[in-house]
Write an enzyme that holds these catalytic residues in place. Sequence first.
Site, short mmCIF file in Angstrom:
data_model
loop_
_atom_site.label_atom_id
_atom_site.label_comp_id
_atom_site.label_asym_id
_atom_site.label_seq_id
_atom_site.Cartn_x
_atom_site.Cartn_y
_atom_site.Cartn_z
N CYS A 80 3.40 -13.48 5.76
CA CYS A 80 2.65 -12.29 6.37
C CYS A 80 2.42 -12.26 7.97
CB CYS A 80 1.49 -12.21 5.61
SG CYS A 80 1.83 -11.66 3.93
N THR A 129 -7.29 3.87 -1.59
CA THR A 129 -8.16 3.91 -0.50
C THR A 129 -7.18 4.19 0.56
OG1 THR A 129 -9.81 2.17 -1.31
CG2 THR A 129 -9.42 2.50 1.05
N ARG A 130 -6.02 3.62 0.84
CA ARG A 130 -5.21 4.24 1.78
C ARG A 130 -4.92 5.66 1.63
NH1 ARG A 130 -1.13 -1.23 2.69
NH2 ARG A 130 -2.96 -2.59 2.22
N SER A 165 -7.69 -5.04 -8.80
CA SER A 165 -7.28 -3.64 -8.28
C SER A 165 -6.51 -2.92 -9.34
CB SER A 165 -6.26 -3.89 -7.11
OG SER A 165 -5.05 -4.20 -7.39
N ARG A 191 -6.01 -9.82 -10.50
CA ARG A 191 -6.74 -9.26 -9.58
C ARG A 191 -7.25 -7.86 -10.15
NH1 ARG A 191 -3.00 -7.67 -4.97
NH2 ARG A 191 -5.14 -6.72 -4.21
N LYS A 215 6.17 -10.31 -3.43
CA LYS A 215 6.30 -10.36 -2.01
C LYS A 215 4.90 -10.90 -1.51
CE LYS A 215 3.89 -5.77 -1.40
NZ LYS A 215 2.81 -6.02 -1.06
N ASP A 216 3.80 -11.19 -2.43
CA ASP A 216 2.37 -11.78 -2.05
C ASP A 216 2.48 -13.30 -2.25
OD1 ASP A 216 1.43 -9.22 -1.13
OD2 ASP A 216 0.83 -9.06 -3.14
N SER A 265 1.06 -4.07 8.08
CA SER A 265 2.20 -5.00 8.03
C SER A 265 3.07 -5.01 9.22
CB SER A 265 3.44 -4.45 6.70
OG SER A 265 4.35 -4.74 7.06
N ARG A 270 5.81 -6.34 9.53
CA ARG A 270 7.44 -5.82 9.32
C ARG A 270 7.54 -4.41 9.61
NH1 ARG A 270 9.43 -3.47 5.15
NH2 ARG A 270 7.55 -3.75 3.74
N ARG A 271 6.70 -3.65 9.19
CA ARG A 271 7.06 -2.14 9.00
C ARG A 271 6.66 -1.80 10.46
NH1 ARG A 271 3.13 -1.77 3.50
NH2 ARG A 271 4.88 -1.81 2.15
N ARG A 300 -5.80 -0.80 5.87
CA ARG A 300 -6.16 -1.61 5.03
C ARG A 300 -6.84 -0.97 3.51
NH1 ARG A 300 -7.56 -6.99 5.05
NH2 ARG A 300 -7.15 -6.46 2.85
#
Length: 312
Positions: free
Chosen positions: A241, A152-153, A11, A9, A81-82, A127, A129-130, A147
């Site tokens: 997810c 960005t976050r 990113s 990717r 995790k993805d 998330s 889970r979070r 997101r």
Amino acid sequence: MDKLVIATRRSQLALWQSEYIKAELKKFYPDMEVELQEFVTKGDKILDVPLAKIGGKGLFTKELEVAMLNGEAHLAVHSLKDVPTQFEDGLQLAAVTKRFDPRDAFLSNDYISLDELPQGAVVGTTSLRRRMALKLLRPDIELKDLRGNINTRIAKLNAGEYDAIILAATGIQKLGIEKEVKHFSPINTDVMIPSMGQATLGIETTTDPKIVEIVSVLNDKDAHIESTIERSFVDKLQGGCQVPIGVKATIIDENSIRVQAIVGMPDGSEYIEEDITADIEDFEVVGQNLAQTFIDQGAKELLERAEKVAFK
């Protein structure tokens, strides 16, 4: 083989991880050319909808997998995790790397920790889970979707849109951007159980034996044991997810391994949690057996309800 092509990717974090794997491969194969081929995934394009609402599984891997199956690339580097627990025909998880810091992290410019947040503080995370973990810890706080890539976050936090945000510690550490916020604090796994494979890199390849053999040098024994338990736990529950699941296996010593796991509703109103110690030689079945314990307590029904109410 003279050349390897890594699908990645675009990113900043994905490129860091792919460059890291490229450098590791060059240690073992100094004469081999290793090239990065960049792709944009569906998960990168959709930034205004929570991932769980549009499927979750494979959103950051599909385009890379297509490239491998089409012969455009030999391997792909993923945040484990993805990576879904089941693979398309012709693809496999060929190696997992040594684990980085598996913890989630608290980031804020005004508050030192979750405990210090005032009543009704706004915390950013998408998330499930979070969300569940935060509501169990601080039911008074307001959760707001978050997101975008890491930069960005953090920019949204610095712009004052949130009192705090929760991210994976490893991404912040890899990019060396801890100081872009005033307070960066990893959260103990006893407080917030990570997602399966968090902070481990998964190397996906085709089933070509030559490619599998080449990347096998990257496989870390401890990470393999821990991730096998975590991924088999999630696979047995048929989760991902779209539902709130946390699971963390930690090798204690040469004979034993600790496994922490939790599933529940996104608002923390119901949950099932276990913390066990198992024989490390049984690692191939520990995750499945623990998942069965959860199923016996109604975990599948709980997760079905969790999926229905998420992000409504």
